[in-house]
Design a protein around this motif. Structure first.
Motif, short mmCIF file in Angstrom:
data_model
loop_
_atom_site.label_atom_id
_atom_site.label_comp_id
_atom_site.label_asym_id
_atom_site.label_seq_id
_atom_site.Cartn_x
_atom_site.Cartn_y
_atom_site.Cartn_z
N GLU A 67 -9.82 -11.34 -12.81
CA GLU A 67 -9.98 -11.53 -11.36
C GLU A 67 -9.34 -10.35 -10.66
O GLU A 67 -8.32 -9.83 -11.12
N SER A 68 -9.93 -9.94 -9.53
CA SER A 68 -9.31 -8.89 -8.72
C SER A 68 -9.69 -9.09 -7.26
O SER A 68 -10.71 -9.70 -6.94
N MET A 69 -8.83 -8.56 -6.38
CA MET A 69 -9.02 -8.68 -4.94
C MET A 69 -8.26 -7.56 -4.25
O MET A 69 -7.21 -7.13 -4.73
N CYS A 70 -8.80 -7.10 -3.14
CA CYS A 70 -8.11 -6.11 -2.33
C CYS A 70 -8.33 -6.43 -0.86
O CYS A 70 -9.44 -6.75 -0.43
N ARG A 71 -7.25 -6.34 -0.09
CA ARG A 71 -7.30 -6.51 1.36
C ARG A 71 -6.92 -5.16 1.97
O ARG A 71 -5.81 -4.67 1.77
N PHE A 72 -7.85 -4.59 2.71
CA PHE A 72 -7.65 -3.27 3.30
C PHE A 72 -7.04 -3.42 4.69
O PHE A 72 -7.54 -4.17 5.51
N ARG A 73 -5.95 -2.71 4.94
CA ARG A 73 -5.24 -2.80 6.22
C ARG A 73 -5.34 -1.52 7.03
O ARG A 73 -5.53 -1.55 8.23
N LYS A 74 -5.13 -0.38 6.35
CA LYS A 74 -5.15 0.93 7.01
C LYS A 74 -5.85 1.90 6.06
O LYS A 74 -5.68 1.80 4.85
N ALA A 75 -6.57 2.85 6.61
CA ALA A 75 -7.25 3.83 5.77
C ALA A 75 -6.26 4.78 5.11
O ALA A 75 -5.27 5.19 5.72
N LEU A 76 -6.56 5.12 3.88
CA LEU A 76 -5.85 6.18 3.15
C LEU A 76 -6.84 7.32 2.97
O LEU A 76 -8.06 7.10 2.99
N ALA A 77 -6.35 8.55 2.81
CA ALA A 77 -7.25 9.70 2.67
C ALA A 77 -6.59 10.79 1.84
O ALA A 77 -5.37 10.86 1.74
N TYR A 78 -7.42 11.63 1.26
CA TYR A 78 -6.95 12.83 0.60
C TYR A 78 -6.58 13.83 1.67
O TYR A 78 -7.30 13.96 2.67
N PRO A 79 -5.50 14.57 1.55
CA PRO A 79 -4.50 14.57 0.48
C PRO A 79 -3.27 13.74 0.87
O PRO A 79 -2.53 14.10 1.78
N GLU A 80 -3.10 12.64 0.23
CA GLU A 80 -1.90 11.81 0.40
C GLU A 80 -1.37 11.46 -0.98
O GLU A 80 -2.13 11.40 -1.93
N VAL A 81 -0.09 11.21 -1.05
CA VAL A 81 0.51 10.62 -2.25
C VAL A 81 0.90 9.20 -1.86
O VAL A 81 1.65 8.99 -0.91
N ILE A 82 0.35 8.25 -2.57
CA ILE A 82 0.54 6.83 -2.28
C ILE A 82 1.72 6.31 -3.09
O ILE A 82 1.86 6.63 -4.27
N ASP A 83 2.54 5.49 -2.46
CA ASP A 83 3.56 4.74 -3.18
C ASP A 83 2.95 3.39 -3.51
O ASP A 83 2.68 2.58 -2.61
N ALA A 84 2.70 3.17 -4.79
CA ALA A 84 2.08 1.91 -5.23
C ALA A 84 3.18 0.96 -5.69
O ALA A 84 3.88 1.24 -6.66
N GLY A 85 3.33 -0.14 -4.96
CA GLY A 85 4.32 -1.16 -5.30
C GLY A 85 3.69 -2.19 -6.22
O GLY A 85 2.53 -2.57 -6.06
N LEU A 86 4.48 -2.66 -7.18
CA LEU A 86 4.00 -3.63 -8.16
C LEU A 86 5.01 -4.75 -8.31
O LEU A 86 6.22 -4.52 -8.34
N ARG A 87 4.49 -5.97 -8.41
CA ARG A 87 5.30 -7.14 -8.74
C ARG A 87 4.41 -8.12 -9.49
O ARG A 87 3.18 -8.00 -9.48
N VAL A 88 5.05 -9.09 -10.12
CA VAL A 88 4.33 -10.15 -10.82
C VAL A 88 4.45 -11.41 -9.98
O VAL A 88 5.56 -11.86 -9.68
N GLY A 89 3.32 -11.97 -9.59
CA GLY A 89 3.30 -13.18 -8.78
C GLY A 89 3.28 -14.44 -9.61
O GLY A 89 3.75 -15.48 -9.18
N ARG A 90 2.71 -14.35 -10.81
CA ARG A 90 2.65 -15.50 -11.72
C ARG A 90 2.62 -14.99 -13.14
O ARG A 90 1.84 -14.11 -13.48
N LEU A 91 3.47 -15.57 -13.97
CA LEU A 91 3.54 -15.19 -15.38
C LEU A 91 3.29 -16.44 -16.21
O LEU A 91 4.12 -17.36 -16.24
N GLY A 92 2.14 -16.49 -16.85
CA GLY A 92 1.78 -17.63 -17.70
C GLY A 92 2.00 -17.32 -19.17
O GLY A 92 2.63 -16.32 -19.52
N ASN A 93 1.47 -18.15 -20.02
CA ASN A 93 1.59 -17.95 -21.46
C ASN A 93 0.76 -16.76 -21.95
O ASN A 93 1.25 -15.92 -22.68
N SER A 94 -0.49 -16.69 -21.49
CA SER A 94 -1.37 -15.60 -21.92
C SER A 94 -1.95 -14.82 -20.74
O SER A 94 -2.78 -13.94 -20.93
#
Length: 147
Positions: A67-94
């Motif tokens: 499954e995947s989903m994206c919600r767009f809030r503001k445009a990004l453009a070249y040349p930018e360096v993006i800070d990509a934040g990551l977290r785990v919202g749910r951790l199951g068995n598999s």
């Protein structure tokens, strides 16, 4: 990931810089929507390789995106360096639900937010299998507390 409001930088436990590329822009002068998913995939898989010991070429366990989903809030453009934040919202068995926020340098509000779900499977049989211990520990390290 909160379903309302805009995600904030302090809500993420891991960051990786992802540079935009010339080819990421579309004819409207901003990063094309499909490319955001590539950024998500990049930050998640780099984390799995470096922190979780994922051997995507020969390991016995692989992650399949269910499954995947994206919600767009503001445009990004070249040349930018993006800070990509990551977290785990749910951790199951598999399975695991990753939550990702893409931030312009210096911005506290996400330009885009999304999630995707990996189901870990045996490489050969493609049947769900428990997340390996080292990978589970790495994922737990960036998991958000249950509300």
């Amino acid at each position: 990931m909160a379903e309302t409001g805009i995600g904030r930088r302090d809500g993420y436990g891991h960051f990786r810089q992802v540079p935009t590329r010339w080819m990421d822009n579309d004819v409207y002068g901003h990063v094309n929507n499909v490319v955001y998913y590539s950024y998500f995939d990049t930050v998640v898989n780099l984390y799995l390789v470096h922190a979780g010991g994922l051997d995507f070429a020969a390991g016995p366990v692989i992650g399949i995106v269910a499954e995947s989903m994206c919600r767009f809030r503001k445009a990004l453009a070249y040349p930018e360096v993006i800070d990509a934040g990551l977290r785990v919202g749910r951790l199951g068995n598999s399975s695991v639900r990753y939550e990702i926020g893409l931030f312009r340098a210096g911005d506290d509000e996400a330009a885009a937010e999304g999630h995707f779900v990996h189901v870990f499977v045996d490489r050969e049989s493609r049947r769900p299998t428990p997340i390996p211990p080292a990978m589970r520990a790495a994922l737990a390290a960036i998991a958000v507390p249950l509300e």
